[in-house]
Enzyme design. Structure first.
Site, PDB file in Angstrom:
ATOM      1  N   GLY A  25     -27.365   9.918  12.382  1.00 33.52           N
ATOM      2  CA  GLY A  25     -27.873  11.241  12.725  1.00 33.52           C
ATOM      3  C   GLY A  25     -28.891  11.194  13.841  1.00 33.52           C
ATOM      4  N   GLY A  27     -32.165  13.827  15.380  1.00 26.59           N
ATOM      5  CA  GLY A  27     -32.942  15.050  15.242  1.00 26.59           C
ATOM      6  C   GLY A  27     -33.960  15.159  16.351  1.00 26.59           C
ATOM      7  N   GLY A  28     -34.836  16.161  16.243  1.00 28.59           N
ATOM      8  CA  GLY A  28     -35.828  16.384  17.263  1.00 28.59           C
ATOM      9  C   GLY A  28     -36.827  15.260  17.387  1.00 28.59           C
ATOM     10  N   MET A  29     -37.012  14.480  16.309  1.00 30.03           N
ATOM     11  CA  MET A  29     -38.014  13.422  16.340  1.00 30.03           C
ATOM     12  C   MET A  29     -37.429  12.051  16.644  1.00 30.03           C
ATOM     13  SD  MET A  29     -40.572  14.413  13.222  1.00 30.03           S
ATOM     14  CE  MET A  29     -41.573  12.980  13.588  1.00 30.03           C
ATOM     15  N   GLY A  30     -36.138  11.903  16.571  1.00 29.12           N
ATOM     16  CA  GLY A  30     -35.568  10.597  16.855  1.00 29.12           C
ATOM     17  C   GLY A  30     -34.180  10.421  16.284  1.00 29.12           C
ATOM     18  N   VAL A  32     -31.553   8.438  13.501  1.00 31.22           N
ATOM     19  CA  VAL A  32     -31.523   7.860  12.161  1.00 31.22           C
ATOM     20  C   VAL A  32     -30.342   6.897  12.059  1.00 31.22           C
ATOM     21  CG1 VAL A  32     -31.438   8.316   9.688  1.00 31.22           C
ATOM     22  CG2 VAL A  32     -32.530   9.969  11.222  1.00 31.22           C
ATOM     23  N   LYS A  47     -35.294   5.693  10.487  1.00 36.96           N
ATOM     24  CA  LYS A  47     -35.493   6.632  11.595  1.00 36.96           C
ATOM     25  C   LYS A  47     -36.359   5.984  12.660  1.00 36.96           C
ATOM     26  CE  LYS A  47     -35.970  11.168  11.472  1.00 36.96           C
ATOM     27  NZ  LYS A  47     -36.477  12.533  11.243  1.00 36.96           N
ATOM     28  N   ASP A 141     -41.505  22.096   8.150  1.00 34.48           N
ATOM     29  CA  ASP A 141     -40.207  22.079   8.834  1.00 34.48           C
ATOM     30  C   ASP A 141     -39.070  22.192   7.821  1.00 34.48           C
ATOM     31  OD1 ASP A 141     -38.620  22.072  11.087  1.00 34.48           O
ATOM     32  OD2 ASP A 141     -38.484  19.897  11.194  1.00 34.48           O
TER      33      ASP A 141
END
Length: 455
Positions: A25, A27-30, A32, A47, A141
């Site tokens: 996966g 996402g906005g933070m990094g 996975v 992550k 979030d």
């Protein structure tokens, strides 16, 4: 010369003792990855934080601090944090691996879910959030992409990793899409937040999973943020036919612009939604398009009809659902009637709010002394009191010249609300818990008398 940024891990790389297997996966933070700990042989979701975030020293400090806090959370619906840190320039967090999809993927495939399934998922996420709030941790979030589903079990992930991120961070690439749709107004404004921001986000997620649409579908992110700040909460009944109309009031309260007017906990939101759904009668999980007879065999009134009222009573009016509202209820002096909720459990408080919040002024007190002080100061027309607190409160009210005529309703399990118990404490009536909004409305109408109901 600036050092080269760390490379994104590839299958076979070992990071902090975890061997990377595959990417699962982004996402906005990094990114996975699925990985396995080389010593423990335990699979984990690893992550790797995006370099542009990891290079920010303030973010790195907050990230590690919040990861430590998140690691202290022990709850069956919280994704467990195994480890976090920085190695070779990479900022990472290792978490429990959940093999199922996230709720966002399920919604992309199914568009919307049935009410009982939504309630079951939301109940588990609410429990996780309230536990975190008890530890002083705000998620900030809550959204379908952060809810992992494994069979009937729901997990909330990314706990605490967005705490302390100001509104300016919303402009980072990849962080706006899928996040702005669930932001509480105080987050948009950059004001201080507490757990009620998560209550707002959870309500947005419930709305999305039931209707198949986010609450404020707009052309761009700025329009969405504006809607969170200024537009009225949407009505579920206008987006999906067949759902209990009473859910509109639940969503409206949970998405109030002012945090202090929302449910104080996520559990209260879920309890209120459950009260509405349970009192509405059985629903179809697929379409929720029709009403069927209830489990006890009584016929459930169709839309547009009302139950038969006792002779001489004033009919209940409102939205044609099983959660009816009293219209124009006034006290002896002509002002809106006041109901004091004294030492009630969360379920009873939620049911009372759903039943009467639109037409009565509601006072709440958790402690006996607080309830007595409020009763003497505000002189409520009716006090709804728990069985445990009833003897002390009733004795004090009856012994005070100012409050001796206040109507008292005892709430508790059936064995604690019999006529003998009511008479012993000097109460006027009793209602067994759990109760439906309609039961409470009828009880209050009888206590206040038909002359107290205007219109």
């Amino acid at each position: 010369m600036m050092p080269d940024p760390p490379q994104d891990p590839r299958p076979g790389d070992v990071i902090a003792g975890y061997r990377v297997e595959s990417r699962i996966g982004r996402g906005g933070m990094g990114v996975v990855h699925l990985a396995e700990h080389q010593t423990l042989r335990r699979r984990a979701a690893l992550k790797i934080i995006a370099p542009e975030l990891a290079e920010d020293s303030d973010f790195r400090e907050r990230f590690l601090r919040e990861a430590r806090i998140a690691a202290t959370l022990t709850h069956p619906n919280v994704v467990t944090v195994y480890d976090a840190g920085e190695i070779d320039g990479l900022l990472f967090i290792a978490m429990q691996y959940v093999p199922g999809p996230d709720l966002a993927a399920i919604l992309r495939e199914e568009r919307r879910l049935g009410p009982y399934r939504v309630l079951d998922i939301a109940r588990q996420i609410a429990a996780a959030l309230d536990t975190a709030h008890g530890h002083g941790l705000i998620h900030r979030d809550v959204k379908p992409a952060n809810v992992l589903i494994d069979g009937r079990h729901a997990y909330l992930t990314d706990f605490g990793l967005t705490k302390d991120r100001g509104s300016a961070s919303l402009t980072r690439a990849g962080e706006v899409v899928g996040t702005t749709h669930y932001l509480a107004p105080e987050q948009v404004d950059g004001r201080e937040v507490d757990g009620r921001a998560d209550v707002y986000a959870l309500a947005c997620m419930i709305f999305h999973t039931l209707s198949g649409e986010v609450p404020f579908p707009r052309d761009n992110d700025m329009a969405v943020l504006y809607a969170h700040l200024h537009d009225d909460p949407p009505k579920l009944s206008e987006r999906r036919q067949g759902l209990p109309p009473g859910l509109d009031a639940v969503i409206e309260k949970a998405m109030d612009k002012l945090a202090e007017r929302r449910f104080s906990t996520c559990e209260e939101l879920i309890l209120a939604a459950r009260v509405v759904i349970d009192s509405f009668g059985p629903l179809s999980e697929s379409s929720a398009s029709s009403r069927r007879p209830s489990a006890v065999g009584r016929s459930v009134p169709p839309y547009g009809s009302m139950p038969t009222d006792p002779p001489g009573s004033v009919p209940l009016t409102g939205d044609a659902s099983s959660v009816y509202t009293l219209t124009g209820v006034v006290g002896p002096g002509g002002a809106r009637a006041i109901v004091l909720l004294a030492s009630l459990d969360a379920g009873s408080r939620a049911a009372a709010r759903v039943a009467i919040a639109q037409r009565f002024e509601i006072l709440e007190a958790s402690a006996i002394d607080e309830a007595l002080s409020l009763a003497r100061e505000r002189r409520p027309d009716v006090v709804l009191v728990s069985a445990a607190a009833a003897p002390a409160i009733a004795s004090a009210l009856r012994g005070d010249a100012v409050t001796r005529d206040t109507k008292i309703v005892l709430l508790g399990p059936g064995r604690e609300t019999g006529r003998r118990q009511v008479a012993a404490i000097g109460a006027d009536d009793a209602l067994a818990t759990p109760f439906s909004p309609l039961q409470l409305q009828v009880k209050l109408r009888r206590l206040l008398g038909s002359g107290a109901v205007a219109g």
